[in-house]
Design an enzyme around this catalytic site. Structure first.
Site, PDB file in Angstrom:
ATOM      1  N   LYS A   1     -37.284  44.185  63.395  1.00 49.94           N
ATOM      2  CA  LYS A   1     -36.886  43.060  65.222  1.00 49.94           C
ATOM      3  C   LYS A   1     -38.199  42.966  65.605  1.00 49.94           C
ATOM      4  O   LYS A   1     -38.610  41.997  66.417  1.00 49.94           O
ATOM      5  CB  LYS A   1     -37.193  44.891  66.174  1.00 49.94           C
ATOM      6  CG  LYS A   1     -35.606  45.296  65.724  1.00 49.94           C
ATOM      7  CD  LYS A   1     -35.232  46.467  67.165  1.00 49.94           C
ATOM      8  CE  LYS A   1     -34.077  47.327  66.500  1.00 49.94           C
ATOM      9  NZ  LYS A   1     -34.083  47.788  67.716  1.00 49.94           N
TER      10      LYS A   1
ATOM     11  N   ASP B   1     -31.038  44.987  73.184  1.00 46.80           N
ATOM     12  CA  ASP B   1     -31.140  46.356  73.273  1.00 46.80           C
ATOM     13  C   ASP B   1     -31.519  47.320  74.739  1.00 46.80           C
ATOM     14  O   ASP B   1     -30.816  48.336  75.514  1.00 46.80           O
ATOM     15  CB  ASP B   1     -32.487  47.939  72.344  1.00 46.80           C
ATOM     16  CG  ASP B   1     -31.823  47.099  70.627  1.00 46.80           C
ATOM     17  OD1 ASP B   1     -30.770  47.987  70.192  1.00 46.80           O
ATOM     18  OD2 ASP B   1     -32.935  46.760  69.823  1.00 46.80           O
TER      19      ASP B   1
END
Ligand code: ATR
Length: 291
Positions: free
Chosen positions: A72, A108
């Site tokens: 990420k 997210d």
């Protein structure tokens, strides 16, 4: 499964490992609901092939990608652009095709915000208690500051870690938003009613009887609790929140919304409330085995 033909668009997940991902369920179901000729496929990528994977995806006209652990942050140097919130957090989970490559987003966190809003919780002006100071909690701290939360009390077992995150967030936003506290000092949080986010790994399956704070006096301060954990679906933290009179939610809605927001970005459409609810139900069904 829809028929694949010459016009089928592909979205994918890159990470390592990817075997247990629930994202294909989210996106292939959404493709069906929204009648898009699209399939979603996970790819396991070796660390030294990350750049090649991103460039290759672009060459293959892959419409969009999700990025999961451990890439990420590592993927950011290979992107054309990075959305502001994702840049602040320093992590992306969604890549959207743009001129010359991909733009990175962090759904997210926008997914958590969206999940909260669906429960009537708006971070702007809110006071938040945040449990943890690891990668996940750090991202939540940035989200809170970004969304205009008044105050975030960040509690962590290791104070230095919370100190570092607080310093980082406060300096990026130029205001005294995050206050670090040692986990055992929770009674120093001023009286009042707070939104609490459980961002530690305590209570995760199979350690289902554990909660990072167990004192009922703490939970009297919580009007709504969010656990980022979704395995099990009803964590000890959630049970303690409810026992203190608050509402409690697990991380499943956040998981659903991070996917839905990615899907919306890739396809430039809005997923309906009913479709979103169906996705949440499907995920609940799929993760029931852990309860
Ligand atoms: P993630 O990336 O999922 O956030 P992490 O960076 O390893 O994972 O962070 C785990 C978080 O859970 C940290 O806040 C950690 O506290 P420390 O910083 O003190 O390690 C917290 N945590 C894990 N086990 C814990 C325990 N038994 N008691 C209290 N906090 C715990």
């Amino acid at each position: 499964m829809r028929d694949v033909d010459g016009r089928t668009r592909v979205c994918s997940l890159i990470g390592n490992p990817v075997e247990h991902t629930l994202s294909p369920l989210i996106h292939n179901t959404l493709a069906e609901y929204t009648e898009k000729n699209l399939i979603y496929v996970p790819f396991s990528v070796e660390a030294d092939r990350l750049e090649a994977a991103v460039r290759g995806a672009y060459a293959l006209h892959i419409l969009g990608l999700n990025v999961t652990v451990p890439y990420k942050s590592a993927v950011i140097p290979y992107l054309e652009e990075v959305d502001e919130l994702a840049k602040q957090i320093g992590a992306v989970n969604t890549l959207v095709r743009c001129e010359g490559g991909y733009k990175g987003y962090n759904t997210d966190m926008t997914g958590l915000k969206r999940a909260m809003e669906s429960d009537g919780i708006y971070l702007e002006g809110e006071s938040v208690i945040l449990l943890g100071a690891g990668g996940a909690a750090r991202a939540v701290a940035f989200l809170c500051a970004h969304a205009g939360a008044e105050k975030v009390w960040m509690l962590n077992r290791t104070l230095e870690r919370a100190d570092r995150v607080a310093e980082e967030v406060n300096s990026v936003f130029g205001r005294d938003c995050v206050t670090p506290l040692l986990l055992t000092d929770y009674d120093k949080i001023p009286k009042g009613k707070y939104v609490a986010v459980q961002g530690t790994s305590v209570g995760l399956h199979p350690d289902v009887e554990a909660a990072v704070v167990t004192d009922s006096a703490f939970y009297e301060k919580v009007h709504t609790g969010y656990d980022l954990v979704y395995k099990p679906g009803d964590t000890k933290f959630m049970q303690l929140v409810r026992a203190g009179g608050g509402r409690a939610f697990n991380g499943l809605k956040m998981l659903a919304w991070q996917g839905i927001l990615a899907y919306e970005l890739w396809n430039d459409i809005v997923v309906t409330k009913e479709q979103a609810q169906n996705i949440i139900e499907k995920l609940r069904e799929k993760t029931k085995v852990y309860e």
